[in-house]
Write a protein that holds these residues in place. Structure first.
Motif, PDB file in Angstrom:
ATOM      1  N   UNK A 285       0.842  -1.193   0.000  1.00 51.87           N
ATOM      2  CA  UNK A 285       0.000   0.000   0.000  1.00 51.87           C
ATOM      3  C   UNK A 285       0.878   1.245   0.000  1.00 51.87           C
ATOM      4  N   UNK A 286       0.258   2.367  -0.271  1.00 51.24           N
ATOM      5  CA  UNK A 286       0.974   3.646  -0.252  1.00 51.24           C
ATOM      6  C   UNK A 286       1.571   3.912   1.131  1.00 51.24           C
ATOM      7  N   UNK A 287       0.796   3.618   2.163  1.00 51.08           N
ATOM      8  CA  UNK A 287       1.189   3.998   3.521  1.00 51.08           C
ATOM      9  C   UNK A 287       2.325   3.151   4.076  1.00 51.08           C
ATOM     10  N   UNK A 288       2.482   1.912   3.621  1.00 46.47           N
ATOM     11  CA  UNK A 288       3.426   0.987   4.259  1.00 46.47           C
ATOM     12  C   UNK A 288       4.715   0.770   3.471  1.00 46.47           C
ATOM     13  N   UNK A 289       4.847   1.384   2.304  1.00 44.53           N
ATOM     14  CA  UNK A 289       5.944   1.006   1.410  1.00 44.53           C
ATOM     15  C   UNK A 289       7.330   1.284   1.999  1.00 44.53           C
ATOM     16  N   UNK A 290       7.516   2.411   2.666  1.00 44.11           N
ATOM     17  CA  UNK A 290       8.849   2.709   3.197  1.00 44.11           C
ATOM     18  C   UNK A 290       9.230   1.763   4.321  1.00 44.11           C
ATOM     19  N   UNK A 291       8.284   1.409   5.189  1.00 39.37           N
ATOM     20  CA  UNK A 291       8.571   0.423   6.240  1.00 39.37           C
ATOM     21  C   UNK A 291       8.868  -0.941   5.629  1.00 39.37           C
TER      22      UNK A 291
END
Length: 420
Positions: A285-291
């Motif tokens: 998802x957009x929100x979780x990509x960096x983690x």
């Protein structure tokens, strides 16, 4: 691919990203063509509105004098739309040539000298003797043969023989087992030939066509990495957001022309036309990509730690991070014989840059409009340079090589390469 709407709203940011990445970003031409395209579309729509009004008038009056005017309007609208379509094709091609923007945490720099070491693991081993290179060891032990490979295929190829071949197979099995059993990835065996559309999806085309091998007279390319088929596994799909992240691992042979690498690493098992990798790919998802990107990097690091190889992690600067990457880390294993670090993994997050090209979307919740997914990939690990680092790290003064403990169960009882 950056959306046209994003470029319209952020032309200066896109120009800056291109400049700092050292990539051409044809923003001005895109904005010019965008205006031309929208102008033709607007004229066609205006004519159609007038045509509809005139058609209603004709229906009421049956005035034959209106027929010719209606035919002229239909022809003009068709021409305007045809021109608009041609301009849009040119515009879409230019959009494929715009580099991705980068995350605010990426170091700004021009060359590899400005990449930043963010962490190290282990220390450079003190072997107690002058270490030999992997190619000296490999040829002396009869587990690598570059001369015969050159006679068969030309430069930048190698034969792995006996324990050399077994070592590569052991590494593949070990890495797949760790990633599937402990890190939660789903194993994929993918096609080794892919279409141009798939190569566009991962941003290998059109920019990097000279880096890949193409099948003559066919729309098929030998994969430069399993990233290409595995990322495209969900092209043209709308995924259930509750299923994300999707985590895949794929072992695959890979092929690259190494265009532009003339004179670089011509000796040894380093920069090859054919090589193997275990690739990690995530769709998030957009929100979780960096983690998820940070976790994927840790998953790759876990393999190096279990193998007992000293390595560092580099945050790649803007000028060395690549055309499509939003943020990128390189993992570099120490090779004592070469007396330098070798890149064994590049881990990258792309935000929605690849997903837009491959049309990979997800629906965050029931009834919600779909969003473009974010994609991540990294080697977990690449085989040639990992083998090099193992051979040089675990060599003995007598020229034999100790098998790392974690690989012994996969080596069929072989604990010492070169023992006869």
């Amino acid at each position: 691919m950056l959306s046209l709407e994003f470029i319209r709203a952020n032309p200066d940011a896109v120009r800056r990203a291109g400049e700092l990445k050292g990539e051409a970003a044809p923003v001005d031409e895109i904005l010019r063509l965008d205006g031309v395209w929208r102008g033709h579309q607007h004229r066609a729509e205006t004519i159609r509105e007038e045509q509809n009004k005139l058609s209603k008038k004709f229906a009421e009056t049956r005035d034959d004098s209106l027929k010719e005017r209606l035919r002229e309007m239909a022809s003009t609208a068709k021409t305007e739309l045809s021109v608009a379509d041609a301009v849009k094709r040119e515009l879409d091609d230019l959009l494929l040539r715009v580099p991705n923007v980068f995350h605010e945490s990426v170091p700004v720099g021009e060359t590899e000298a400005e990449n930043v070491v963010i962490r190290e693991w282990g220390t450079k081993p003190d072997l107690g003797f002058v270490p030999r290179t992997h190619f000296d060891l490999g040829e002396a032990l009869g587990v690598m043969d570059f001369e015969r490979a050159a006679r068969v295929s030309g430069s930048r190829f190698a034969f792995l023989i006996a324990e050399g071949a077994r070592l590569e197979r052991a590494l593949v099995q070990f890495m797949l087992d760790v990633h599937t059993r402990e890190h939660g990835y789903v194993e994929v065996w993918s096609p080794m030939l892919v279409s141009s559309a798939a190569m566009v999806g991962t941003a290998n085309l059109p920019k990097f066509a000279d880096q890949a091998f193409k099948v003559e007279d066919r729309d098929l390319w030998l994969i430069p990495t399993a990233e290409v088929p595995v990322t495209n596994l969900h092209r043209e799909e709308i995924l259930d957001g509750e299923r994300l992240p999707l985590k895949y691992v794929s072992y695959a042979p890979s092929w690259r022309t190494e265009a532009g690498a003339a004179g670089k690493d011509t000796r040894g098992f380093i920069r090859m036309h054919q090589f193997s990798k275990v690739e990690l790919v995530k769709v998030t998802t957009v929100e979780t990509s960096l983690d998820e990107f940070e976790q994927l990097t840790r998953d790759a690091e876990d393999i190096l730690q279990r193998l007992g190889l000293h390595y560092n992690v580099l945050a790649m600067c803007t000028g060395d991070m690549g055309f499509a990457q939003y943020k990128k880390y390189d993992l570099n294993a120490w090779a004592p014989g070469l007396d330098r670090y070798l890149e064994v993994s590049s881990c990258s997050v792309f935000n929605d840059f690849q997903a837009r090209r491959a049309n990979i979307r997800y629906r965050p919740s029931r009834g919600a409009p779909p969003k473009f997914a974010h994609t991540i990939n990294g080697s977990g690990l690449a085989l040639p340079r990992t083998i090099d680092a193992i051979m040089e790290t675990y060599q003995r003064s007598d020229g034999m090589i100790t098998v790392p403990d974690v690989l012994k169960p996969y080596m069929g009882g072989v604990e010492l390469i070169g023992a006869r």
